[in-house]
Write a protein that holds these residues in place. Structure first.
Motif, short mmCIF file in Angstrom:
data_model
loop_
_atom_site.label_atom_id
_atom_site.label_comp_id
_atom_site.label_asym_id
_atom_site.label_seq_id
_atom_site.Cartn_x
_atom_site.Cartn_y
_atom_site.Cartn_z
N ASN A 203 0.81 -1.22 0.00
CA ASN A 203 0.00 0.00 0.00
C ASN A 203 0.84 1.27 0.00
N ALA A 204 2.15 1.13 0.13
CA ALA A 204 3.02 2.31 0.00
C ALA A 204 2.89 2.93 -1.38
N SER A 205 2.50 2.12 -2.37
CA SER A 205 2.33 2.65 -3.73
C SER A 205 1.17 3.63 -3.81
N ASN A 206 0.30 3.62 -2.80
CA ASN A 206 -0.84 4.55 -2.77
C ASN A 206 -0.52 5.85 -2.02
N VAL A 207 0.69 5.92 -1.46
CA VAL A 207 1.10 7.11 -0.72
C VAL A 207 1.87 8.02 -1.67
N ALA A 208 1.28 9.15 -2.02
CA ALA A 208 1.90 10.06 -2.99
C ALA A 208 2.44 11.29 -2.28
N LEU A 209 3.72 11.53 -2.44
CA LEU A 209 4.33 12.75 -1.93
C LEU A 209 4.31 13.81 -3.03
N THR A 210 3.91 15.02 -2.67
CA THR A 210 4.01 16.11 -3.64
C THR A 210 5.49 16.47 -3.78
N ASP A 211 5.82 17.20 -4.83
CA ASP A 211 7.22 17.63 -5.00
C ASP A 211 7.67 18.47 -3.81
N GLU A 212 6.77 19.31 -3.30
CA GLU A 212 7.12 20.15 -2.15
C GLU A 212 7.39 19.30 -0.92
N GLU A 213 6.53 18.30 -0.69
CA GLU A 213 6.72 17.41 0.45
C GLU A 213 8.01 16.60 0.31
N PHE A 214 8.25 16.10 -0.89
CA PHE A 214 9.46 15.33 -1.12
C PHE A 214 10.70 16.17 -0.89
N ASN A 215 10.73 17.37 -1.43
CA ASN A 215 11.89 18.24 -1.30
C ASN A 215 12.16 18.60 0.16
N ALA A 216 11.10 18.84 0.92
CA ALA A 216 11.26 19.16 2.34
C ALA A 216 11.80 17.95 3.10
N LEU A 217 11.27 16.77 2.78
CA LEU A 217 11.73 15.55 3.42
C LEU A 217 13.19 15.28 3.07
N GLU A 218 13.53 15.44 1.82
CA GLU A 218 14.91 15.22 1.36
C GLU A 218 15.87 16.18 2.06
N ALA A 219 15.49 17.42 2.18
CA ALA A 219 16.35 18.41 2.85
C ALA A 219 16.56 18.05 4.31
N SER A 220 15.51 17.60 4.96
CA SER A 220 15.63 17.21 6.36
C SER A 220 16.50 15.97 6.52
N LEU A 221 16.33 14.99 5.63
CA LEU A 221 17.16 13.79 5.68
C LEU A 221 18.63 14.12 5.51
N ASN A 222 18.92 15.07 4.64
CA ASN A 222 20.30 15.44 4.38
C ASN A 222 20.98 16.07 5.59
N GLN A 223 20.19 16.50 6.54
CA GLN A 223 20.74 17.10 7.76
C GLN A 223 20.95 16.07 8.86
N CYS A 224 20.46 14.84 8.64
CA CYS A 224 20.52 13.81 9.67
C CYS A 224 21.77 12.95 9.51
N ARG A 225 22.42 12.66 10.60
CA ARG A 225 23.54 11.75 10.59
C ARG A 225 23.04 10.31 10.69
N VAL A 226 23.67 9.40 9.95
CA VAL A 226 23.33 7.98 10.01
C VAL A 226 24.33 7.25 10.89
N TYR A 227 23.82 6.48 11.82
CA TYR A 227 24.67 5.69 12.71
C TYR A 227 24.60 4.22 12.29
N GLY A 228 25.77 3.61 12.05
CA GLY A 228 25.80 2.20 11.69
C GLY A 228 25.73 1.95 10.20
N HIS A 229 26.41 2.77 9.42
CA HIS A 229 26.40 2.62 7.97
C HIS A 229 26.93 1.25 7.56
N ARG A 230 26.23 0.58 6.63
CA ARG A 230 26.62 -0.76 6.18
C ARG A 230 27.38 -0.70 4.86
N GLY A 231 26.88 0.03 3.88
CA GLY A 231 27.54 0.15 2.59
C GLY A 231 27.44 -1.10 1.73
#
Length: 235
Positions: A203-231
């Motif tokens: 059902n995630a395929s039914n969840v639509a992010l607008t471009d504005e929502e996506f861009n805001a989410l992406e910007a916030s993610l880019n500010q977050c540090r990831v702990y335990g990177h696997r690569g």
């Protein structure tokens, strides 16, 4: 109906027990097809030249590689054009964004992320107090799921929860909607142990992010540090 189903399987070689690479792969493929009760596999993962012969013979429709960098992808692509790349990819495993996904897009190669919900971390259901089912549960060995790293990654989980509430969705669905919005060639394969989680992920395929929502989410993610990177070297 078969027209709506893609049969995919992959192979790990431990030496060439049937002579050449091609003969070994073909023997493994024939055994897989017998178990799958089919005479054709749509997508098969491994060695380029042998795969080209199997495609020419009509036994498979395409092939792919898993956990590889862009250099290996390019070398394989020059021998037998690839159908898919299956690498680890999620909000907390973004190495493939730099070169691998752009290469795939430029060459019409599908990108199939495994562990897109980061072994459950991005579902919001895992806390530093979570006890996994058994000693051999793979989540016991995922770096992001150590108690310290679960705590460190909470800002990302909390961000997902905010968007989930806003979109009447779950955090896991937001994480999948994010990658589906971001790239046209991405088909994530989240692991699920029960029907409820399978339905939730579908059902995630039914969840639509607008471009504005996506861009805001992406910007916030880019500010977050990831702990335990696997690569790419992670399991």
């Amino acid at each position: 109906m078969r027209e709506n189903v893609v049969i995919a399987t992959k192979l790990m070689l431990h030496g060439f027990s049937f002579g050449s690479v091609y003969q070994t792969i073909r023997k493994h493929l024939e055994a897989s097809m017998k178990r799958l009760q089919t005479d054709h596999v749509d997508l098969y993962y491994l060695v380029a030249e042998a795969m080209g012969r199997l495609i020419d013979e009509g036994l498979i429709g395409g092939w792919g590689l898993s956990q590889v960098d862009v250099d290996i992808i390019d070398r394989a692509q020059r021998v037998t054009p690839l159908t898919a790349i299956q690498n680890i990819y999620s909000m907390v495993e973004r190495d493939s964004e730099a070169a691998i996904i752009p290469y795939c897009m430029a060459h019409d190669i599908g990108f199939v992320p495994f562990s897109p919900i980061a072994s459950g971390l991005l579902s919001g259901r895992i806390t530093p107090q979570t006890q996994f089912e058994s000693y051999d549960d793979v989540r016991n060995w995922v770096p992001q799921l150590s108690r310290t790293n679960i705590k460190g990654n909470q800002p990302i989980v909390e961000l997902l929860k905010q968007y989930a509430e806003m979109k009447d969705a779950t955090p896991a669905q937001i994480s999948l909607a994010w990658m589906l919005h971001k790239y046209p060639n991405v088909v994530p394969i989240p692991g699920s142990k029960n029907k409820e989680r399978i339905v939730e992920n579908l059902n995630a395929s039914n969840v639509a992010l607008t471009d504005e929502e996506f861009n805001a989410l992406e910007a916030s993610l880019n500010q977050c540090r990831v702990y335990g990177h696997r690569g790419l070297g992670g399991f």
